[in-house]
Structures are given as structure tokens and as C-alpha cells.
Design an enzyme around this catalytic site. Structure first.
Site, mmCIF file in Angstrom:
data_model
loop_
_atom_site.group_PDB
_atom_site.id
_atom_site.type_symbol
_atom_site.label_atom_id
_atom_site.label_comp_id
_atom_site.label_asym_id
_atom_site.label_seq_id
_atom_site.Cartn_x
_atom_site.Cartn_y
_atom_site.Cartn_z
ATOM 1 N N CYS A 91 0.894 -1.301 -0.180
ATOM 2 C CA CYS A 91 0.107 -0.070 -0.014
ATOM 3 C C CYS A 91 0.801 1.261 0.018
ATOM 4 O O CYS A 91 1.663 1.667 1.037
ATOM 5 C CB CYS A 91 -0.854 0.087 1.211
ATOM 6 S SG CYS A 91 -1.765 1.707 1.471
ATOM 7 N N GLY A 92 0.938 1.901 -1.130
ATOM 8 C CA GLY A 92 1.702 3.088 -1.268
ATOM 9 C C GLY A 92 1.065 4.255 -0.278
ATOM 10 O O GLY A 92 1.999 4.938 0.262
ATOM 11 N N HIS A 93 0.006 4.461 -0.258
ATOM 12 C CA HIS A 93 -0.683 5.778 0.477
ATOM 13 C C HIS A 93 -0.265 5.672 2.024
ATOM 14 O O HIS A 93 0.237 6.584 2.752
ATOM 15 C CB HIS A 93 -2.161 5.942 0.053
ATOM 16 C CG HIS A 93 -3.002 5.403 1.285
ATOM 17 N ND1 HIS A 93 -3.431 4.042 0.598
ATOM 18 C CD2 HIS A 93 -3.560 5.663 2.152
ATOM 19 C CE1 HIS A 93 -4.306 3.664 1.825
ATOM 20 N NE2 HIS A 93 -4.477 4.622 2.875
ATOM 21 N N ASP A 250 -10.135 3.934 -3.606
ATOM 22 C CA ASP A 250 -9.154 4.431 -3.192
ATOM 23 C C ASP A 250 -9.192 5.886 -3.333
ATOM 24 O O ASP A 250 -9.615 6.375 -4.556
ATOM 25 C CB ASP A 250 -7.761 3.925 -3.727
ATOM 26 C CG ASP A 250 -6.511 4.558 -3.005
ATOM 27 O OD1 ASP A 250 -6.716 5.407 -2.210
ATOM 28 O OD2 ASP A 250 -5.507 3.682 -3.032
ATOM 29 N N GLY A 255 -0.517 4.339 -4.493
ATOM 30 C CA GLY A 255 0.789 4.348 -4.763
ATOM 31 C C GLY A 255 1.237 3.014 -5.417
ATOM 32 O O GLY A 255 2.209 3.189 -6.231
ATOM 33 N N SER A 256 1.018 2.068 -5.003
ATOM 34 C CA SER A 256 1.336 0.531 -5.660
ATOM 35 C C SER A 256 0.683 0.561 -7.158
ATOM 36 O O SER A 256 1.309 -0.039 -7.870
ATOM 37 C CB SER A 256 0.703 -0.587 -4.993
ATOM 38 O OG SER A 256 -0.608 -0.476 -4.693
#
Length: 342
Positions: A91-93, A250, A255-256
Site C-alpha cells: 500500500c503506497g498511500h 481508493d 501508490g502501488s
């Protein structure tokens, strides 16, 4: 009466997407890797995910983090990512928010103008660089695991839409990625619910009909969701919508997903290493994406750096009373008939 279970938390957000970090009360997880701890959480403690993600403490769009002990040498923290249906592999965020949180918690020495460290996600180690000015973290960038094009120009028969052509990219999780125009839907004019329905329909078909395998780790081999995009060119700012898990939306650019989109553009020869691109999600908050270098561990893979900023939203303690029939969380029913059936 037995005492209520207490779970401490800190709430943050990145580009509007929530990040609920459990900071106390969660049991110690067993396993010699973060992936093993993810299995322990899923198999033995999933009621706590439900309690903190779903109503009455959360909602269908909630997202969370369970800090765990890392297994990767040099990592300062291990993390599990949670949502309305289960446990993400990346998870990027949340990673962006965690960058600020790790520095503020004193888990690493705060260094200006930049503080660097590694955290370990289920998909692998993530290298973070936090810009620090006057003692405050003002931006977080992370370089993710090797990202690559899993499939290009797949033709999928989607009920209600006919044949739809999509790519599948990996950026710590697998996504189907395509412009919404391939469904016959204008990205900016179409109601959000209709975009979500289209993305969810494609996800359902791929999950049902395709086997997706990660080259090294079986636990990572599944389609996490679908990302619908506008029709912007590879060098232009782009908006996208990520529909993941069980049709969760989202709010951030994902991010991913940014990582996977950059890897797909590289696979098509549309981007060169070092180019920066801006992405926006439904909240309008931006992420940057930049291909940094090849990743020879996986054929055709690249490393991508994603940047953004997380913000604090609250802190507190949740209580779960033992006699509360809804204490471990519930998902809002779609109809009263569904609620009556339990």
C-alpha cells in the site's frame, strides 16, 4: 462483566485516503516473516481487522496498518495493511503516511534535510526518504519492490460491456489497468458508481478465469483490483480510480498502482528512467511517480519511486465490549432483506 478490549490507534490520511495505525492492544503475531505474520493475522485475529475497519468504528472505505516486528535485515518496522475485505500485500498511500509517523515516533534518528530508512511490507522491503524541514516531515518518497508488466493487451469478455482490452501490472500488488474509455465510459463525465461497477466487473472476471502467479512468492499471486484511467499520454498528468478488494474505492492515486502504471509505461517504451509523472485520485491530491532504475531480479522489472505527504487526523482508543453483538464490526447491508437474512 469482563472488561472491554482496548485498541489504541492513530488516524492519518494521504491524499484523502485513510490510514488507521494500530498503536496498542493488538496481540503479538507469530511467524518468521511479515508474510507469515499476515497469515497469522488473517487466520487467528481477523475479528480485530473487522472491528477497526468496518462499522461502527470504520466504514467500507477504511484502511489500516498493523505494525509488526520486521524480518528483513535493516528494516526499522514491519507492517501489515488492512481493508474492508482482508489484507493487502502493498500500500503506497499508507507507506507515505508511515514515513512521517516513523520519524515522528522517534523510531529512526531525525536528520535534516532528509531522513532515510527501510520498512518491510508483505511484498518486501521499501526504501523511504523523508524530507525534513525545521523538524517537520514535509514530503515522503519510497522506492518500492520490483514492478513489471504481467500482461499486455489482454482481451477480456466482461458481462455488460463485451470485449475489453486491459493490461495487468505489478507494483507490489497486481492490477488490471486500462482507460475507462475502453468500457465506453468518459472518465470525467461518468458517475463514480458506474466507474466502480465497471472496474469491479473486470476484476471479478479476471479473478474467476485467470491464474496470476508472482515469480517468487505464492502469497502475492492474486489480482488486487482494477485501475481505470483517463486518456492522458504517458508524459502528462493523469487521473485514475483504483477499485480494490471488494469494490473499495481508493481516494488517493494509489501508490502501488502508480508503481504498476509506471512499469507498464516503461514496458511499452513510453517512459525513460528519471522521468517524473503526476497522478491524481478522486480527492484531487497528487502523487508523483519516477522510474529510478532497472530491477534485474525479475525480467523486465523496474524500480519506481512514489512521492506524497501524509497528515494526522486523530488519535484515540477503541473499546470492544464482550457482550456487544456488533462489537467486532459489520458491513452495511445492501437491503433490509439482506440484513434480515443475517
Amino acid at each position: 462483566m469482563r472488561p472491554a478490549l482496548e485498541l489504541a490507534y492513530t488516524d492519518m490520511h494521504t491524499a484523502g485516503e485513510p490510514v488507521r495505525i494500530l498503536t496498542g492492544g493488538y496481540p503479538s503475531l507469530q511467524g518468521d516473516s511479515v508474510l507469515a505474520k499476515r497469515r497469522d493475522a488473517r487466520d487467528n485475529h481477523d475479528h480485530l481487522r473487522r472491528a477497526t475497519m468496518l462499522e461502527p468504528r470504520g466504514h467500507a472505505g477504511m484502511y489500516g496498518v498493523i505494525p509488526v516486528r520486521p524480518s528483513h535485515p535493516g528494516a526499522v518496522l514491519g507492517v501489515l495493511f488492512t481493508h474492508n475485505e482482508g489484507y493487502s500485500t502493498m500500500c503506497g498511500h499508507a507507506t507515505v503516511a508511515l514515513g512521517r509517523w516513523v520519524v515522528d515516533q522517534g523510531l529512526v534518528p531525525k536528520t535534516e534535510p532528509e531522513t532515510r530508512f527501510v520498512i518491510e511490507a508483505p511484498c518486501g522491503p521499501l526504501a523511504l526518504a523523508c524530507t525534513v524541514r525545521d523538524g517537520e516531515v514535509t514530503q515522503v518518497r519510497f522506492e518500492s519492490v520490483p514492478a513489471y508488466a504481467h500482461a499486455l493487451d489482454l482481451s477480456i469478455d466482461v458481462p455488460g460491456f463485451g470485449k475489453v482490452v486491459t493490461d495487468i501490472g505489478y507494483g507490489g500488488a497486481f492490477y488490471a489497468i486500462l482507460p475507462s474509455s475502453r468500457f465506453g465510459l468518459d472518465f470525467f463525465a461518468t458517475p463514480l458508481d458506474d466507474l466502480v461497477a465497471a472496474g469491479g466487473a473486470l476484476t471479478d472476471v479476471i479473478r474467476r478465469e485467470m491464474r496470476i502467479a508472482h515469480p517468487t512468492e505464492p502469497d502475492l499471486g492474486f489480482l488486487y483490483g482494477t485501475i481505470l484511467t483517463d486518456d492522458a499520454g504517458a508524459a502528462q498528468e493523469s487521473w485514475n480510480l483504483c477499485v480494490f478488494a471488494e469494490r473499495q474505492v481508493d481516494r488517493s492515486p494509489t501508490g502501488s498502482g502508480v508503481t504498476a502504471r509506471m512499469a507498464l509505461d516503461c514496458a511499452r517504451g513510453l517512459l525513460e528512467p528519471g522521468q517524473t509523472r503526476v497522478f491524481r485520485g478522486i480527492s484531487g491530491g497528487p502523487f508523483t511517480g519516477r522510474v529510478t532504475r532497472p530491477a534485474p531480479e525479475i525480467e523486465g522489472a523496474v524500480r519506481v519511486e512514489v512521492g506524497g505527504q501524509g497528515y494526522y487526523a486523530g488519535r484515540g482508543t477503541f473499546l470492544i465490549e464482550p457482550d456487544d453483538p456488533l462489537g467486532e464490526g459489520f458491513a452495511l447491508a445492501g437491503s433490509f432483506g439482506e440484513a434480515r437474512r443475517g
